[in-house]
Design a protein around this motif. Sequence first.
Motif, short mmCIF file in Angstrom:
data_model
loop_
_atom_site.label_atom_id
_atom_site.label_comp_id
_atom_site.label_asym_id
_atom_site.label_seq_id
_atom_site.Cartn_x
_atom_site.Cartn_y
_atom_site.Cartn_z
N GLN A 168 0.84 -1.19 0.00
CA GLN A 168 0.00 0.00 0.00
C GLN A 168 0.88 1.23 0.00
O GLN A 168 1.63 1.46 0.96
CB GLN A 168 -0.95 0.01 1.21
N ALA A 169 0.80 1.98 -1.06
CA ALA A 169 1.53 3.24 -1.17
C ALA A 169 0.65 4.37 -0.64
O ALA A 169 -0.59 4.23 -0.60
CB ALA A 169 1.92 3.50 -2.62
N PRO A 170 1.24 5.48 -0.22
CA PRO A 170 0.46 6.60 0.31
C PRO A 170 -0.63 7.04 -0.68
O PRO A 170 -0.35 7.25 -1.86
CB PRO A 170 1.50 7.69 0.52
N GLY A 171 -1.84 7.14 -0.18
CA GLY A 171 -2.94 7.60 -1.01
C GLY A 171 -3.49 6.58 -1.98
O GLY A 171 -4.36 6.90 -2.79
N LYS A 172 -3.00 5.35 -1.90
CA LYS A 172 -3.46 4.32 -2.83
C LYS A 172 -4.06 3.15 -2.06
O LYS A 172 -3.81 2.96 -0.87
CB LYS A 172 -2.30 3.83 -3.70
N LEU A 228 -2.53 -6.58 -4.18
CA LEU A 228 -1.82 -7.85 -4.14
C LEU A 228 -0.79 -7.84 -5.26
O LEU A 228 -1.13 -7.65 -6.42
CB LEU A 228 -2.82 -9.00 -4.34
N VAL A 229 0.48 -8.06 -4.90
CA VAL A 229 1.53 -8.03 -5.92
C VAL A 229 2.12 -9.40 -6.20
O VAL A 229 2.71 -9.61 -7.26
CB VAL A 229 2.65 -7.04 -5.55
N ALA A 230 2.00 -10.33 -5.28
CA ALA A 230 2.54 -11.67 -5.50
C ALA A 230 1.78 -12.65 -4.64
O ALA A 230 1.36 -12.31 -3.53
CB ALA A 230 4.03 -11.72 -5.16
N VAL A 256 4.24 0.32 1.98
CA VAL A 256 4.27 -0.59 3.12
C VAL A 256 3.81 -1.95 2.59
O VAL A 256 2.78 -2.05 1.93
CB VAL A 256 3.36 -0.13 4.27
N TYR A 257 4.60 -2.96 2.86
CA TYR A 257 4.34 -4.30 2.35
C TYR A 257 3.78 -5.18 3.47
O TYR A 257 4.29 -5.17 4.59
CB TYR A 257 5.61 -4.91 1.78
N TYR A 258 2.76 -5.95 3.13
CA TYR A 258 2.09 -6.84 4.06
C TYR A 258 1.99 -8.23 3.45
O TYR A 258 1.83 -8.38 2.24
CB TYR A 258 0.66 -6.37 4.33
N CYS A 259 2.01 -9.24 4.31
CA CYS A 259 1.68 -10.58 3.84
C CYS A 259 0.30 -10.95 4.38
O CYS A 259 -0.13 -10.47 5.43
CB CYS A 259 2.72 -11.59 4.28
N ASN A 260 -0.40 -11.78 3.65
CA ASN A 260 -1.70 -12.28 4.06
C ASN A 260 -2.15 -13.30 3.03
O ASN A 260 -1.62 -13.38 1.90
CB ASN A 260 -2.74 -11.15 4.14
N HIS A 261 -3.08 -14.10 3.41
CA HIS A 261 -3.71 -14.97 2.43
C HIS A 261 -4.30 -14.09 1.33
O HIS A 261 -4.80 -13.00 1.61
CB HIS A 261 -4.81 -15.79 3.11
N PRO A 262 -4.22 -14.52 0.06
CA PRO A 262 -4.79 -13.69 -1.01
C PRO A 262 -6.25 -13.30 -0.79
O PRO A 262 -6.70 -12.28 -1.31
CB PRO A 262 -4.62 -14.56 -2.25
N ARG A 283 8.00 -1.24 5.84
CA ARG A 283 8.06 -0.13 4.89
C ARG A 283 9.26 -0.26 3.97
O ARG A 283 10.39 -0.48 4.42
CB ARG A 283 8.12 1.21 5.63
N VAL A 284 9.01 -0.10 2.70
CA VAL A 284 10.07 -0.08 1.69
C VAL A 284 10.13 1.31 1.08
O VAL A 284 9.12 1.83 0.60
CB VAL A 284 9.80 -1.13 0.59
N THR A 285 11.30 1.91 1.13
CA THR A 285 11.53 3.23 0.54
C THR A 285 12.59 3.09 -0.54
O THR A 285 13.66 2.52 -0.30
CB THR A 285 12.00 4.23 1.61
N VAL A 286 12.27 3.58 -1.72
CA VAL A 286 13.20 3.50 -2.84
C VAL A 286 13.54 4.93 -3.26
O VAL A 286 12.71 5.64 -3.81
CB VAL A 286 12.61 2.72 -4.02
N SER A 287 14.76 5.31 -2.99
CA SER A 287 15.15 6.69 -3.27
C SER A 287 16.66 6.79 -3.37
O SER A 287 17.39 6.07 -2.68
CB SER A 287 14.65 7.60 -2.15
#
Length: 114
Positions: A39-43, A47-49, A92-98, A109-113
């Motif tokens: 989940q990115a800010p404002g979005k 599910l990505v994988a 922010v990355y989370y795991c959960n059942h799909p 939290r993953v920050t790419v900069s």
Amino acid sequence: QVQLRESGGGLVQPGGSLRLSCVASGLIVRINTMGWFRQAPGKRRELVASMSPGRTNYEDSVKGRFTISRDDANNTLVFLQMNNLRPDDAAVYYCNHPAESYPWGQGTRVTVSS
């Protein structure tokens, strides 16, 4: 009740890599099906994988860069290897059942900069 704990996030430069970990505890002895969301800010959370017996699925934007896997020595530990990270992977990355069956953890939290 199942508890999920994510870890491994941090700050990385574009093109870098991170490996996220998800540990499940409680009423679960083996992870067969699991997903990684972000989940990115404002979005909205997306599910990505995901993994299920015999297959994995990826959202188009991460295909070829992210890999979901389970630790064969620890059936309740799942990873998300993220390579060639881009600024739009920051979230922010989370795991959960799909199916989002379990209570959500706190995420990592993953920050790419640069």
